[in-house]
Design a protein around this motif. Sequence first.
Motif: not given
Length: 164
Positions: A76-77, A126-129, A134-137
């Motif tokens: 994810v970018v 990239g936190k989604v990946n 957790e951090d990608g909410w």
Amino acid sequence: RAPAPAARALHYAARPAGGPGALAVRAAPLGVVLPRSMATVIDGLKYAPSHEWAKVEGDVATVGITDHAQSELGDVVFVELPEVGTVLDAKDTFGVVESVKAASDVYSPIAGEVVEINEDLVNEPGKVNTGAFEDGWMIKVKMSSPADLDEMMDAGAYTKHCDE
């Protein structure tokens, strides 16, 4: 079985006939492009067929895309999120996730008002990946219709949905 429109992603492919750098856009179903590859599914969360999850705490639901969805998208970018205060109906588009190979709308599984967004995703999409749960909410929604949760799947049903 044809996938629901909510599970569609846009795939970008170079088109030589259009000259260097020209892009053609074609729609492809998000959950059908690749087979499921042992994605994480967490008990206690609710899941939408369009691959969003919701974690409910009181009258607020934290929403993001599932591990399955992020693995289908690839790295994810870019993440586009709504403004705090946005009122959503269940199944409304609330944002976009773009990866190196696709862009996909993200849908709210529940109705309510956006009370918080994950601003970290602006600079670190990239936190989604790396941490979809957790951090990608993505957003926190004060639910106006908790009955929307009844339309969502539990972990077992979502796992079966992904395996179909």
